[in-house]
Write an enzyme that holds these catalytic residues in place. Structure first.
Site, PDB file in Angstrom:
ATOM      1  N   SER A 133      -0.202   9.384  -4.745  1.00  0.00           N
ATOM      2  CA  SER A 133       0.053   8.046  -5.298  1.00  0.00           C
ATOM      3  C   SER A 133      -1.316   7.450  -5.610  1.00  0.00           C
ATOM      4  O   SER A 133      -2.334   7.960  -5.113  1.00  0.00           O
ATOM      5  CB  SER A 133       0.757   7.187  -4.237  1.00  0.00           C
ATOM      6  OG  SER A 133       0.683   5.813  -4.551  1.00  0.00           O
ATOM      7  N   TYR A 144       1.841   4.108   4.276  1.00  0.00           N
ATOM      8  CA  TYR A 144       2.040   4.778   2.975  1.00  0.00           C
ATOM      9  C   TYR A 144       0.697   5.285   2.445  1.00  0.00           C
ATOM     10  O   TYR A 144       0.567   6.446   2.042  1.00  0.00           O
ATOM     11  CB  TYR A 144       2.674   3.782   1.989  1.00  0.00           C
ATOM     12  CG  TYR A 144       3.024   4.389   0.648  1.00  0.00           C
ATOM     13  CD1 TYR A 144       4.176   5.169   0.509  1.00  0.00           C
ATOM     14  CD2 TYR A 144       2.222   4.199  -0.469  1.00  0.00           C
ATOM     15  CE1 TYR A 144       4.504   5.733  -0.716  1.00  0.00           C
ATOM     16  CE2 TYR A 144       2.544   4.761  -1.689  1.00  0.00           C
ATOM     17  CZ  TYR A 144       3.687   5.525  -1.810  1.00  0.00           C
ATOM     18  OH  TYR A 144       4.005   6.099  -3.016  1.00  0.00           O
TER      19      TYR A 144
END
Ligand code: NAD
Length: 260
Positions: A145, A158
């Site tokens: 990401s 995350y």
């Protein structure tokens, strides 16, 4: 006919979002696929949708939670049974967790994000790599990401998990290139999937669309990305054409991560 003609590819988190778009693209380009997900109903619908668009395609589905090592081992064994080989792994399943400041982040959610995003990706590598090593061929695409190359407010687990995905990708690149296996990671920015829709709901529960518009303003393209715009890149990274790109973390974010 496409660049993935005859290839056998495992796609995790295949029922929705980026995994679904990649499943569709891989089949369009001629691959046979194993779609892995833990959402039974969504998986069924996803398979039906692809079969409708591409009649005669070989699509196998299996229910698995990628955070459970045993279930990962089973999905890899199923792929070998169905296809005799595994040419590609799209190691995509992941969750965002909740958004919260560092010191009050719910520990159980923290662990769940790490279990799925970090260990889930690792288990996929652990069981697919020996198959690829034996056949002396493999293409792996892990899903990091922009949170794997930058910090993101209120998303510490995350970000930690996605930096780990980037790191694991580099290690696979070093340890397995000698067996004609390469591994790259993608680092998508905000792509319009159910996960991102949920994130905008958390940012502005009363008006998620306003949160989306606000977020898009900072992007050079002034819009969010589409799952198909990620899928076409993934298909290239899974193809024979991607033979000397290895261990890269490729941002797919409209250029936003270049901004100071
Ligand atoms: P999504 O929530 O829209 O879809 C994720 C799919 O994965 C769902 O079908 C879900 O059921 C499945 N899944 C989740 N956890 C699973 C598990 N433990 N086992 C099996 N299946 C599981 O999400 P998305 O936006 O398509 O995200 C896919 C990947 O891309 C994730 O790793 C995410 O972190 C990453 N990513 C997404 C974006 C984005 O903007 N959408 C940006 C950067 C990275």
């Amino acid at each position: 006919m496409g660049n993935l003609q005859g290839k056998s590819i495992i796609i995790t988190g295949a029922a929705m979002g980026l995994g679904y778009a990649a499943s569709l693209e891989c089949v369009k380009q001629g691959a046979q696929i194993l779609m892995v997900d833990y959402n039974e109903e969504a998986l069924k619908q996803a398979k039906a949708g692809i079969e409708q668009a591409h009649k005669g395609a070989k699509i196998v589905t299996t229910l698995a939670n990628v955070a459970e090592e045993k279930e990962v081992k089973q999905y890899v064994e199923l792929a070998v049974k169905e296809f005799s080989r595994v040419d590609g792994l799209y190691n995509n399943a992941g969750i965002e967790g909740r958004q919260a400041p560092i010191t009050t982040y719910d520990i159980d959610v923290f662990k769940k994000v790490i279990d799925i995003n970090l260990l889930g990706v690792y288990y996929g590598l652990r069981y697919v790599l020996p198959v690829m090593q034996q056949q002396q061929y493999g293409r792996i695409v892990n899903v990091a990401s922009v949170g794997g190359i930058r910090g993101v407010m209120h998303q510490m687990p995350y970000v930690a998990s996605k930096h780990a995905v980037a790191g694991m990708t580099k290690n696979v690149a070093l340890e397995y290139a000698q067996y004609n296996i390469n591994a790259n990671a993608i680092a998508p920015g905000a792509i319009l999937t159910p996960m991102v829709a949920e994130a905008f709901k958390q940012v502005n529960p009363k008006d998620p669309k306003a949160a989306e518009t606000e977020y898009s303003r900072a992007n050079p393209t002034k819009r969010l990305g589409l799952p198909e715009e990620v899928a076409s890149v993934v298909a290239f990274l899974l193809s024979d054409g991607c033979s000397y790109v290895n261990g890269q973390i490729l941002a797919i974010d409209g250029g936003q991560s270049n901004s100071y």
